[in-house]
Scaffold this active site. Structure first.
Site, short mmCIF file in Angstrom:
data_model
loop_
_atom_site.label_atom_id
_atom_site.label_comp_id
_atom_site.label_asym_id
_atom_site.label_seq_id
_atom_site.Cartn_x
_atom_site.Cartn_y
_atom_site.Cartn_z
N LYS A 36 -4.74 3.71 -9.80
CA LYS A 36 -3.20 3.75 -10.07
C LYS A 36 -2.90 2.26 -10.53
CE LYS A 36 -3.05 1.39 -5.30
NZ LYS A 36 -3.22 1.67 -3.86
N ARG A 131 0.36 1.23 8.16
CA ARG A 131 0.71 1.94 7.16
C ARG A 131 0.31 3.31 7.49
NH1 ARG A 131 -0.71 0.85 0.78
NH2 ARG A 131 -1.94 2.60 1.09
C1 LIG Z 1 -4.60 1.31 -3.51
C2 LIG Z 1 -5.24 1.77 -2.29
C3 LIG Z 1 -6.42 1.58 -2.38
C4 LIG Z 1 -7.13 0.55 -3.50
O1 LIG Z 1 -6.90 -0.71 -3.27
P1 LIG Z 1 -7.66 -2.06 -3.95
O2 LIG Z 1 -7.18 -2.96 -3.25
O3 LIG Z 1 -6.94 -1.93 -5.33
O4 LIG Z 1 -8.96 -1.85 -3.86
C5 LIG Z 1 -7.42 2.20 -1.64
N1 LIG Z 1 -7.07 2.89 -0.40
C6 LIG Z 1 -5.70 3.47 -0.73
C7 LIG Z 1 -5.22 4.10 0.21
C8 LIG Z 1 -4.63 2.75 -1.46
O5 LIG Z 1 -3.39 3.08 -1.34
#
Ligand SMILES: *Cc1c(COP(=O)(O)O)cnc(C)c1O
Length: 597
Positions: A36, A131
């Site tokens: 993302k 969350r």
């Molecule tokens: C964005 C996200 C991640 C990745 O997080 P990083 O800090 O970029 O490694 C993993 N799991 C979920 C559910 C996320 O939204």
């Protein structure tokens, strides 16, 4: 190249992915890479797959579709728990999703049945970050219902911490997830194949825990792309922090006051700005603003200060940096800046592809061929500057033993001063410059050539004299072509006083250098350590206006034809100084300085 742009170094991303992958694998944890932050950029996705990543995850179906349409071959996981309104697309366009709402999972089941598919899900567990996630006490109830749904396969459970509330993924939290996994498997007689412990913020837990329990999966974005651990902002050892670089252009540079002149109201974003009085400063305006990128997430590479930004401008204090209108200014990025820059249609995406060793060598050999051709016609306007022995200096230097008897390590006066400054910089780093060779007579050069040729003849007895000559000439110039005869060439390495050894440059064992293609300065197949050390050596000399040889990372030229060609000069200042000249000069000036006659 166009600006503003983001330079994306695929080689560095691949390196980060491989290092983290094998690190986590060492305790049985597989990684999913979260795309993302780079908006599912297909080139980046492809390099991740090539580096061994099997599952790619994104929060947006649009990004997943973009990767699929570009032909990226991976399993795709949707990590933002789905909107009920997009349930059909989730089933059709993704392989797996994170979920926390039974009503949504039921809809996924309906569409899975309709399309004759099985959709895999990972149920998210709420462990304190508040969350997404089902609270642990209600998890069993949800699982009972999920297991009864057709078209849905419960692949595992997961949790997400350190996001909304910054709750740390501690051993306690991870043990809790493991315990939940065990109890579910026991209660329902099922096997959960994925226990996903979190994201990049799990790095410190992983590094310090002895036992990862049942955790066998992490979903990583930030640490792969930016090389940082997000909870502390510290760089992760062995990773690149500059796989992405944002570049903007200076459109105005003027000396102006550091404080505005007039009555102060709200700025263009409705905030009341504050200013620090630093007197008159060099203010530069960059053509990039908050409409392009989250400016607060930018870290400049140069010693400059970001004073503020508007929609289209970033204002900096250029301090003493050598900038002018049209200069590029580079920044590394924090995660928010990366996401916004990758998503900005105003910022061009410049993919830097890793080069294969063979392709790199071919380029260098072509460059070197051209270089030799140009040096042959470069005019010389001899400036008659004297030769001075580096041995007579009080610089901190180490002299490598020479095959030439009574060798004196002579260089031109200007080169002598430059070596002095370089040696001082190294003093501050706990290191010492090793001078391998400087001015060489024709006789000396011939000796080197003969020695190498006889070595090669022994090594390759079947090769003809011509073939031997060809191999030797790859690294040793015929006597009349060597720039060492000008007093403008220096061969150098660095000694590390703390480690008590010659630094590792990738092809050397102490002072002994294996002559092969890995000696080409930026050869891709040497260790990261060797790359770093070569960078240091080359930067020290380049900052003193030397040029590094195309094929030998230890050879530097200044003032001679090799230098003049690379620096696009009209003529060289240093011509060949023959033995006879230097000798007679020695007679006239017996102490330290030899003059060219
Ligand atoms: C964005 C996200 C991640 C990745 O997080 P990083 O800090 O970029 O490694 C993993 N799991 C979920 C559910 C996320 O939204």
């Amino acid at each position: 190249m166009s600006t503003p742009r983001i330079d994306i170094n695929l080689g560095k991303i691949a390196h980060n992915a491989k290092v983290l992958s094998s690190l986590f694998q060492s305790k049985g944890i597989n990684i999913i890479v979260v795309t993302k932050g780079v908006c599912g950029h297909p080139h980046i996705a492809n390099i991740l797959v090539k580096s061994g990543v099997k599952i790619l995850a994104d929060s947006r179906i649009a990004n997943i579709k973009k990767m699929q349409e570009a032909g990226v071959k991976a399993t795709f996981l949707l990590i933002r728990t789905p909107m009920i309104s997009q349930a059909e697309s989730v089933v059709l366009d993704t392989d797996m999703s994170l979920n926390s709402e039974l009503s949504v999972i039921k809809k996924l089941s309906e569409f899975a049945i309709l399309h004759g598919k099985v959709h895999k899900i990972i149920l998210m567990v709420e462990l304190g970050d508040l969350r997404e996630g089902i609270v642990p006490s209600l998890l069993e109830n949800t699982i009972k219902k999920v297991l009864a749904l057709k078209g849905i396969k419960l692949q595992g459970i997961g949790t997400n911490l350190a996001c909304f509330s910054g709750v740390k993924p501690t051993t306690e939290k991870m043990d809790m997830l493991s315990t939940i996994a065990v109890s579910i498997e026991k209660k329902f007689h099922i096997k959960l194949s994925i226990i996903s412990g979190g994201n990049s913020a799990n790095y410190n837990w992983f590094s310090t825990t002895k036992d990862v329990g049942r955790i066998n999966n992490l979903r990583l974005g930030e640490s792969i792309f930016l090389g940082y651990e997000p909870l502390t902002g510290k760089p992760i050892p062995k990773l690149h922090q500059d796989a992405f670089m944002l570049v903007a252009e200076v459109i105005e540079l003027k000396n102006k006051s550091s404080v505005p002149n007039g009555e102060i109201g709200l700025d263009s974003f409705g905030n009341k700005p504050k200013f620090k009085d630093q007197g008159m400063i060099r203010r530069a305006i960059l053509a990039m603003g908050v409409q392009d990128v989250m400016v607060t997430g930018l870290t400049p590479k140069l010693d400059i200060e970001i004073l503020g930004a508007g929609g289209d401008h970033i204002i900096i204090n250029a301090k003493k940096e050598d900038l002018k209108v049209g200069s590029d200014v580079s920044f590394t990025l924090k995660y928010g800046a990366l996401v916004t820059a990758m998503n900005s249609s105003y910022i061009s995406k410049n993919i830097i592809t890793p080069i294969s060793a063979a392709a790199y060598c071919a380029i260098i050999e072509e460059k070197d061929r051209l270089h030799k051709k140009n040096t042959a016609t470069m005019p010389i306007n001899e400036d008659h500057t004297p030769l001075i022995s580096l041995q007579d200096s009080d610089f901190n230097l180490i002299f490598e033993k020479s095959i030439q008897k009574n060798y004196r390590y002579l260089v031109r006066k200007e080169v002598y001063k430059k070596i002095g400054r370089i040696s001082k910089l190294l003093d501050n780093l706990g290191k010492k410059l090793i001078i391998r060779s400087a001015w060489r007579s024709f006789e000396h050069q011939q000796k080197l050539w003969d020695q190498k040729a006889s070595f090669m003849k022994k090594k390759y007895p079947k090769k003809t004299a011509e073939e031997i000559n060809e191999i030797v000439s790859m690294f040793i110039a015929p006597k009349r072509q060597s720039t060492h005869a000008t007093g403008g060439a220096v061969d150098a390495l660095i000694y590390d006083l703390r480690k008590k050894c010659v630094m590792d440059f990738g092809t050397n064992d102490g002072l002994h250098i294996d002559l092969n293609k890995k000696c080409y300065p930026k050869h891709p197949d040497i260790s990261e350590e060797a790359k770093k050390n070569r960078k240091l050596l080359i930067k020290l000399f380049e900052d003193e206006d030397f040029v590094c040889d195309h094929k030998e990372y230890w050879h530097f030229d200044y003032g001679n034809i090799g230098w003049a060609v690379e620096k696009n000069k009209e003529y060289a200042n240093y011509g060949i100084l023959k033995e006879s000249y230097v000798q007679s000069a020695t007679l006239n000036y017996p102490d330290k300085v030899f003059f060219y006659l």
